[in-house]
Scaffold this motif. Structure first.
Motif, PDB file in Angstrom:
ATOM      1  N   TRP A 116      30.593 -48.746 -58.731  1.00 45.02           N
ATOM      2  CA  TRP A 116      30.588 -49.930 -59.584  1.00 45.02           C
ATOM      3  C   TRP A 116      29.305 -50.759 -59.447  1.00 45.02           C
ATOM      4  O   TRP A 116      28.712 -51.151 -60.470  1.00 45.02           O
ATOM      5  CB  TRP A 116      31.817 -50.795 -59.298  1.00 45.02           C
ATOM      6  CG  TRP A 116      31.977 -51.930 -60.245  1.00 45.02           C
ATOM      7  CD1 TRP A 116      32.552 -51.907 -61.469  1.00 45.02           C
ATOM      8  CD2 TRP A 116      31.526 -53.271 -60.050  1.00 45.02           C
ATOM      9  NE1 TRP A 116      32.498 -53.148 -62.043  1.00 45.02           N
ATOM     10  CE2 TRP A 116      31.869 -54.009 -61.192  1.00 45.02           C
ATOM     11  CE3 TRP A 116      30.858 -53.920 -59.020  1.00 45.02           C
ATOM     12  CZ2 TRP A 116      31.563 -55.346 -61.328  1.00 45.02           C
ATOM     13  CZ3 TRP A 116      30.553 -55.268 -59.160  1.00 45.02           C
ATOM     14  CH2 TRP A 116      30.909 -55.969 -60.304  1.00 45.02           C
ATOM     15  N   LEU A 118      26.412 -51.877 -62.365  1.00 41.16           N
ATOM     16  CA  LEU A 118      25.993 -53.258 -62.618  1.00 41.16           C
ATOM     17  C   LEU A 118      24.476 -53.365 -62.748  1.00 41.16           C
ATOM     18  O   LEU A 118      23.960 -54.188 -63.508  1.00 41.16           O
ATOM     19  CB  LEU A 118      26.497 -54.153 -61.482  1.00 41.16           C
ATOM     20  CG  LEU A 118      26.293 -55.646 -61.602  1.00 41.16           C
ATOM     21  CD1 LEU A 118      27.041 -56.190 -62.803  1.00 41.16           C
ATOM     22  CD2 LEU A 118      26.767 -56.341 -60.338  1.00 41.16           C
ATOM     23  N   TRP A 145      25.599 -50.972 -72.939  1.00 38.66           N
ATOM     24  CA  TRP A 145      25.987 -51.283 -71.563  1.00 38.66           C
ATOM     25  C   TRP A 145      26.990 -52.443 -71.551  1.00 38.66           C
ATOM     26  O   TRP A 145      27.928 -52.439 -70.760  1.00 38.66           O
ATOM     27  CB  TRP A 145      24.762 -51.632 -70.723  1.00 38.66           C
ATOM     28  CG  TRP A 145      25.094 -52.003 -69.321  1.00 38.66           C
ATOM     29  CD1 TRP A 145      25.330 -51.143 -68.287  1.00 38.66           C
ATOM     30  CD2 TRP A 145      25.233 -53.314 -68.791  1.00 38.66           C
ATOM     31  NE1 TRP A 145      25.612 -51.848 -67.141  1.00 38.66           N
ATOM     32  CE2 TRP A 145      25.559 -53.195 -67.434  1.00 38.66           C
ATOM     33  CE3 TRP A 145      25.114 -54.589 -69.341  1.00 38.66           C
ATOM     34  CZ2 TRP A 145      25.763 -54.285 -66.609  1.00 38.66           C
ATOM     35  CZ3 TRP A 145      25.315 -55.677 -68.521  1.00 38.66           C
ATOM     36  CH2 TRP A 145      25.643 -55.514 -67.172  1.00 38.66           C
ATOM     37  N   LEU A 146      26.801 -53.425 -72.436  1.00 39.08           N
ATOM     38  CA  LEU A 146      27.726 -54.554 -72.527  1.00 39.08           C
ATOM     39  C   LEU A 146      29.108 -54.124 -73.013  1.00 39.08           C
ATOM     40  O   LEU A 146      30.093 -54.823 -72.797  1.00 39.08           O
ATOM     41  CB  LEU A 146      27.165 -55.648 -73.437  1.00 39.08           C
ATOM     42  CG  LEU A 146      26.011 -56.449 -72.841  1.00 39.08           C
ATOM     43  CD1 LEU A 146      25.394 -57.364 -73.900  1.00 39.08           C
ATOM     44  CD2 LEU A 146      26.471 -57.256 -71.638  1.00 39.08           C
ATOM     45  N   PHE A 151      30.255 -51.297 -69.543  1.00 39.77           N
ATOM     46  CA  PHE A 151      30.493 -51.838 -68.205  1.00 39.77           C
ATOM     47  C   PHE A 151      31.787 -52.655 -68.103  1.00 39.77           C
ATOM     48  O   PHE A 151      32.561 -52.457 -67.164  1.00 39.77           O
ATOM     49  CB  PHE A 151      29.289 -52.655 -67.719  1.00 39.77           C
ATOM     50  CG  PHE A 151      29.405 -53.036 -66.285  1.00 39.77           C
ATOM     51  CD1 PHE A 151      29.270 -52.084 -65.294  1.00 39.77           C
ATOM     52  CD2 PHE A 151      29.688 -54.340 -65.921  1.00 39.77           C
ATOM     53  CE1 PHE A 151      29.405 -52.413 -63.965  1.00 39.77           C
ATOM     54  CE2 PHE A 151      29.821 -54.679 -64.592  1.00 39.77           C
ATOM     55  CZ  PHE A 151      29.676 -53.719 -63.613  1.00 39.77           C
ATOM     56  N   PRO A 152      32.080 -53.557 -69.036  1.00 38.00           N
ATOM     57  CA  PRO A 152      33.372 -54.254 -68.933  1.00 38.00           C
ATOM     58  C   PRO A 152      34.575 -53.318 -69.069  1.00 38.00           C
ATOM     59  O   PRO A 152      35.583 -53.490 -68.373  1.00 38.00           O
ATOM     60  CB  PRO A 152      33.339 -55.263 -70.086  1.00 38.00           C
ATOM     61  CG  PRO A 152      31.916 -55.454 -70.409  1.00 38.00           C
ATOM     62  CD  PRO A 152      31.246 -54.158 -70.090  1.00 38.00           C
ATOM     63  N   LEU A 153      34.473 -52.306 -69.927  1.00 41.15           N
ATOM     64  CA  LEU A 153      35.572 -51.357 -70.056  1.00 41.15           C
ATOM     65  C   LEU A 153      35.728 -50.516 -68.784  1.00 41.15           C
ATOM     66  O   LEU A 153      36.848 -50.224 -68.352  1.00 41.15           O
ATOM     67  CB  LEU A 153      35.360 -50.447 -71.268  1.00 41.15           C
ATOM     68  CG  LEU A 153      35.487 -51.141 -72.619  1.00 41.15           C
ATOM     69  CD1 LEU A 153      35.115 -50.191 -73.751  1.00 41.15           C
ATOM     70  CD2 LEU A 153      36.885 -51.705 -72.810  1.00 41.15           C
ATOM     71  N   HIS A 154      34.616 -50.156 -68.186  1.00 40.45           N
ATOM     72  CA  HIS A 154      34.640 -49.434 -66.904  1.00 40.45           C
ATOM     73  C   HIS A 154      35.284 -50.303 -65.828  1.00 40.45           C
ATOM     74  O   HIS A 154      36.117 -49.830 -65.050  1.00 40.45           O
ATOM     75  CB  HIS A 154      33.213 -49.050 -66.512  1.00 40.45           C
ATOM     76  CG  HIS A 154      33.071 -48.475 -65.149  1.00 40.45           C
ATOM     77  ND1 HIS A 154      33.604 -47.266 -64.786  1.00 40.45           N
ATOM     78  CD2 HIS A 154      32.454 -48.961 -64.057  1.00 40.45           C
ATOM     79  CE1 HIS A 154      33.313 -47.020 -63.520  1.00 40.45           C
ATOM     80  NE2 HIS A 154      32.619 -48.037 -63.060  1.00 40.45           N
ATOM     81  N   THR A 155      34.947 -51.564 -65.805  1.00 35.69           N
ATOM     82  CA  THR A 155      35.520 -52.495 -64.828  1.00 35.69           C
ATOM     83  C   THR A 155      37.027 -52.637 -65.039  1.00 35.69           C
ATOM     84  O   THR A 155      37.805 -52.590 -64.085  1.00 35.69           O
ATOM     85  CB  THR A 155      34.837 -53.875 -64.940  1.00 35.69           C
ATOM     86  OG1 THR A 155      33.427 -53.704 -64.744  1.00 35.69           O
ATOM     87  CG2 THR A 155      35.371 -54.846 -63.914  1.00 35.69           C
ATOM     88  N   LEU A 156      37.444 -52.794 -66.278  1.00 37.16           N
ATOM     89  CA  LEU A 156      38.871 -52.894 -66.583  1.00 37.16           C
ATOM     90  C   LEU A 156      39.609 -51.619 -66.168  1.00 37.16           C
ATOM     91  O   LEU A 156      40.691 -51.680 -65.572  1.00 37.16           O
ATOM     92  CB  LEU A 156      39.069 -53.170 -68.072  1.00 37.16           C
ATOM     93  CG  LEU A 156      40.510 -53.231 -68.562  1.00 37.16           C
ATOM     94  CD1 LEU A 156      41.245 -54.390 -67.886  1.00 37.16           C
ATOM     95  CD2 LEU A 156      40.541 -53.368 -70.063  1.00 37.16           C
ATOM     96  N   SER A 157      39.021 -50.496 -66.453  1.00 41.17           N
ATOM     97  CA  SER A 157      39.625 -49.220 -66.082  1.00 41.17           C
ATOM     98  C   SER A 157      39.762 -49.094 -64.563  1.00 41.17           C
ATOM     99  O   SER A 157      40.785 -48.632 -64.055  1.00 41.17           O
ATOM    100  CB  SER A 157      38.784 -48.076 -66.644  1.00 41.17           C
ATOM    101  OG  SER A 157      39.335 -46.840 -66.305  1.00 41.17           O
TER     102      SER A 157
END
Length: 133
Positions: free
Chosen positions: A38, A42, A58-59, A62-68
Motif C-alpha cells: 500500500w 501511495l 491513479w486518483l 488508489f482509493p479503490l485499492h484502499t477500499l478493497s
C-alpha cells in the motif's frame, strides 16, 4: 476495467472487488502481502514521471485499492480474498517450483547438443511439454 498508470503497471479494478475462495491462511497471506504494498502505491505519482491522465487514473485506482484492502480482513475470516490479490497462490507457487525443477532437468539433458539451432528447437519442444499454464 483495466487502467494503466504512468509507472507502466496495469490495474484491474473489477478484480479488486471479485471475491475468490481460499483457505483462511492463504487469504490472510494475500492480505498481509498486499497491505505492505500500500505505501508503494501511495508514492506512484511521486516516483514516476506523471502525466495529467496518469494522475487522474491513479486518483481512481488508489482509493479503490484502499477500499478493497479495507474489506479484506473481514473476508479473510471466511477464507475469501479478492481475485486481484490472490491470483498467485501457494498452489501456483508449487506449480512454478515443479516447473523450474523440470526446466533444470531439461537443460541438463540437452547440454551435450552442440548445434545452437538444434538446441533451441529441442528446448522449445521440451518446454512445451512441461508448461504448467
Amino acid at each position: 476495467m483495466r487502467l494503466k498508470l504512468d509507472n507502466g503497471k496495469i490495474y484491474d479494478v473489477g478484480a479488486m472487488f471479485k471475491p475468490v475462495k481460499l483457505s483462511r491462511a492463504e487469504a490472510w497471506g494475500c492480505f498481509r502481502g498486499n497491505l505492505s504494498a500500500w505505501p508503494k502505491g501511495l508514492l506512484i505519482p511521486v516516483e514516476s514521471k506523471t502525466t495529467l491522465a496518469g494522475l487522474l487514473k491513479w486518483l481512481v485506482v488508489f482509493p479503490l485499492h484502499t477500499l478493497s484492502l479495507l474489506l479484506l480482513p473481514l473476508l479473510c475470516v471466511f477464507g475469501y480474498s479478492m481475485y486481484a490479490y490472490a491470483f498467485f497462490t501457494k498452489d501456483d507457487a508449487s506449480k512454478l517450483k515443479d516447473y523450474r525443477y523440470n526446466l533444470q532437468k531439461i537443460y541438463e539433458a540437452l547440454s551435450d547438443i552442440e548445434d545452437q539451432d538444434e538446441y533451441k528447437r529441442r528446448l522449445k519442444e521440451e518446454i512445451a511439454k512441461i508448461k504448467p499454464y
